[in-house]
Design a protein around this motif. Structure first.
Motif, PDB file in Angstrom:
ATOM      1  N   LEU A  70       0.837  -1.188   0.000  1.00  0.00           N
ATOM      2  CA  LEU A  70       0.000   0.000   0.000  1.00  0.00           C
ATOM      3  C   LEU A  70       0.877   1.245   0.000  1.00  0.00           C
ATOM      4  O   LEU A  70       1.837   1.331   0.763  1.00  0.00           O
ATOM      5  N   VAL A  71       0.545   2.180  -0.879  1.00  0.00           N
ATOM      6  CA  VAL A  71       1.164   3.501  -0.885  1.00  0.00           C
ATOM      7  C   VAL A  71       0.050   4.488  -0.595  1.00  0.00           C
ATOM      8  O   VAL A  71      -1.005   4.449  -1.234  1.00  0.00           O
ATOM      9  N   ALA A  72       0.266   5.359   0.378  1.00  0.00           N
ATOM     10  CA  ALA A  72      -0.745   6.339   0.754  1.00  0.00           C
ATOM     11  C   ALA A  72      -0.154   7.741   0.693  1.00  0.00           C
ATOM     12  O   ALA A  72       0.903   7.994   1.265  1.00  0.00           O
ATOM     13  N   ALA A  73      -0.833   8.611  -0.013  1.00  0.00           N
ATOM     14  CA  ALA A  73      -0.449  10.022  -0.080  1.00  0.00           C
ATOM     15  C   ALA A  73      -1.430  10.791   0.795  1.00  0.00           C
ATOM     16  O   ALA A  73      -2.635  10.776   0.539  1.00  0.00           O
ATOM     17  N   SER A  74      -0.914  11.467   1.808  1.00  0.00           N
ATOM     18  CA  SER A  74      -1.819  12.243   2.655  1.00  0.00           C
ATOM     19  C   SER A  74      -2.515  13.321   1.833  1.00  0.00           C
ATOM     20  O   SER A  74      -3.695  13.596   2.024  1.00  0.00           O
ATOM     21  N   HIS A  75      -1.762  13.903   0.903  1.00  0.00           N
ATOM     22  CA  HIS A  75      -2.296  14.896  -0.018  1.00  0.00           C
ATOM     23  C   HIS A  75      -1.297  15.070  -1.159  1.00  0.00           C
ATOM     24  O   HIS A  75      -0.218  14.485  -1.122  1.00  0.00           O
ATOM     25  N   ALA A  76      -1.647  15.852  -2.160  1.00  0.00           N
ATOM     26  CA  ALA A  76      -0.891  15.881  -3.409  1.00  0.00           C
ATOM     27  C   ALA A  76       0.234  16.905  -3.481  1.00  0.00           C
ATOM     28  O   ALA A  76       0.772  17.136  -4.563  1.00  0.00           O
ATOM     29  N   ASP A  77       0.642  17.505  -2.372  1.00  0.00           N
ATOM     30  CA  ASP A  77       1.764  18.445  -2.420  1.00  0.00           C
ATOM     31  C   ASP A  77       3.066  17.692  -2.689  1.00  0.00           C
ATOM     32  O   ASP A  77       3.276  16.573  -2.200  1.00  0.00           O
ATOM     33  N   ALA A  78       3.958  18.321  -3.452  1.00  0.00           N
ATOM     34  CA  ALA A  78       5.194  17.673  -3.902  1.00  0.00           C
ATOM     35  C   ALA A  78       6.064  17.158  -2.761  1.00  0.00           C
ATOM     36  O   ALA A  78       6.708  16.118  -2.894  1.00  0.00           O
ATOM     37  N   ASP A  79       6.075  17.851  -1.619  1.00  0.00           N
ATOM     38  CA  ASP A  79       6.928  17.404  -0.510  1.00  0.00           C
ATOM     39  C   ASP A  79       6.363  16.175   0.203  1.00  0.00           C
ATOM     40  O   ASP A  79       6.973  15.671   1.137  1.00  0.00           O
ATOM     41  N   HIS A  80       5.237  15.672  -0.278  1.00  0.00           N
ATOM     42  CA  HIS A  80       4.661  14.447   0.279  1.00  0.00           C
ATOM     43  C   HIS A  80       4.592  13.319  -0.746  1.00  0.00           C
ATOM     44  O   HIS A  80       4.489  12.160  -0.359  1.00  0.00           O
ATOM     45  N   ILE A  81       4.654  13.641  -2.044  1.00  0.00           N
ATOM     46  CA  ILE A  81       4.435  12.589  -3.050  1.00  0.00           C
ATOM     47  C   ILE A  81       5.612  12.281  -3.956  1.00  0.00           C
ATOM     48  O   ILE A  81       5.628  11.216  -4.585  1.00  0.00           O
ATOM     49  N   THR A  82       6.604  13.136  -4.044  1.00  0.00           N
ATOM     50  CA  THR A  82       7.688  12.912  -5.005  1.00  0.00           C
ATOM     51  C   THR A  82       8.372  11.566  -4.786  1.00  0.00           C
ATOM     52  O   THR A  82       8.598  10.807  -5.731  1.00  0.00           O
ATOM     53  N   GLY A  83       8.699  11.243  -3.548  1.00  0.00           N
ATOM     54  CA  GLY A  83       9.363   9.982  -3.249  1.00  0.00           C
ATOM     55  C   GLY A  83       8.486   8.758  -3.430  1.00  0.00           C
ATOM     56  O   GLY A  83       8.987   7.619  -3.429  1.00  0.00           O
ATOM     57  N   LEU A  97      -3.632   4.951  -2.094  1.00  0.00           N
ATOM     58  CA  LEU A  97      -4.653   5.693  -1.364  1.00  0.00           C
ATOM     59  C   LEU A  97      -4.343   7.180  -1.429  1.00  0.00           C
ATOM     60  O   LEU A  97      -3.200   7.592  -1.199  1.00  0.00           O
ATOM     61  N   ASN A  98      -5.367   7.988  -1.727  1.00  0.00           N
ATOM     62  CA  ASN A  98      -5.176   9.440  -1.769  1.00  0.00           C
ATOM     63  C   ASN A  98      -6.485  10.131  -1.428  1.00  0.00           C
ATOM     64  O   ASN A  98      -7.513   9.483  -1.259  1.00  0.00           O
ATOM     65  N   ASN A  99      -6.433  11.463  -1.356  1.00  0.00           N
ATOM     66  CA  ASN A  99      -7.611  12.218  -0.920  1.00  0.00           C
ATOM     67  C   ASN A  99      -8.637  12.480  -2.023  1.00  0.00           C
ATOM     68  O   ASN A  99      -9.691  13.043  -1.766  1.00  0.00           O
ATOM     69  N   GLY A 100      -8.338  12.101  -3.241  1.00  0.00           N
ATOM     70  CA  GLY A 100      -9.295  12.275  -4.332  1.00  0.00           C
ATOM     71  C   GLY A 100      -9.244  13.639  -4.995  1.00  0.00           C
ATOM     72  O   GLY A 100      -9.969  13.875  -5.959  1.00  0.00           O
TER      73      GLY A 100
END
Length: 183
Positions: A70-83, A97-100
């Motif tokens: 499972l990969v979960a992104a709290s939200h789509a800002d670059a400092d949370h999703i780039t890695g 999983l993401n916030n939609g």
């Protein structure tokens, strides 16, 4: 009264129970957040990925990560999703999983393309439970789900293993994210 452990308080924790160890690593990714959670059965998930693909690749190698379910992104800002991009590319997790709320950056586009190419199932945050072996991951959807500030729409996760609980909140600025009545 339930006590919560938040991501800012720990660097590494390992919780033992009869079945084995739950390992939670708060990864040093520079700017942003990244958390690697591994169940006693060896199933792993990554919550957020920081701002550097290169740094995440180094950490994957350093911690000898073998799989990610499972990969979960709290939200789509670059400092949370780039890695998260190299995690998805290398491990082809079952779920993303993401916030939609679609991000507006090139890195969001790169991540969603990687998710599609990996055959990973997209999952919009709703109030649900995902089992990671013997670890229970309760998804705490953001309030409202309206377009706007990504921070306000961070997906929270409550990780439970036996009596141990840890709450992940991304960049949420909402006090109501903490589920004080959940067990």
């Amino acid at each position: 009264m339930t006590r919560w452990v938040t991501t800012g308080l720990l660097l590494l924790t390992s919780v033992a129970a009869a079945q084995g160890n739950l390992t939670i690593r708060f990864l040093d990714v520079g700017q942003g957040d990244a958390v690697l959670i591994t169940s006693p059965e060896g199933k792993s998930m990554v919550y957020d990925g920081g701002r550097s693909e290169t740094r995440m690749r180094e950490l994957i190698q350093q911690y000898q990560i073998k799989n990610v379910s499972l990969v979960a992104a709290s939200h789509a800002d670059a400092d949370h999703i780039t890695g998260l991009v190299p995690v998805v590319e290398q491990f082809k997790p079952q779920l993303f999983l993401n916030n939609g709320l679609a991000g507006t950056t090139q890195i969001w586009s790169k991540l969603t393309t990687a998710v599609q190419q990996a055959g990973t199932k997209g999952l919009v945050a709703i109030d649900q439970i995902i089992n990671l072996g013997s670890v229970k991951v309760t998804v705490i959807p953001p309030p409202g789900m309206k377009a706007g500030d990504q921070n306000l729409h961070s997906v929270g996760l409550l990780i439970q293993y036996g009596n141990f609980k840890v709450l992940m909140t991304g960049d949420s600025e909402t006090v109501g994210l903490a589920p004080i009545s959940r067990s």
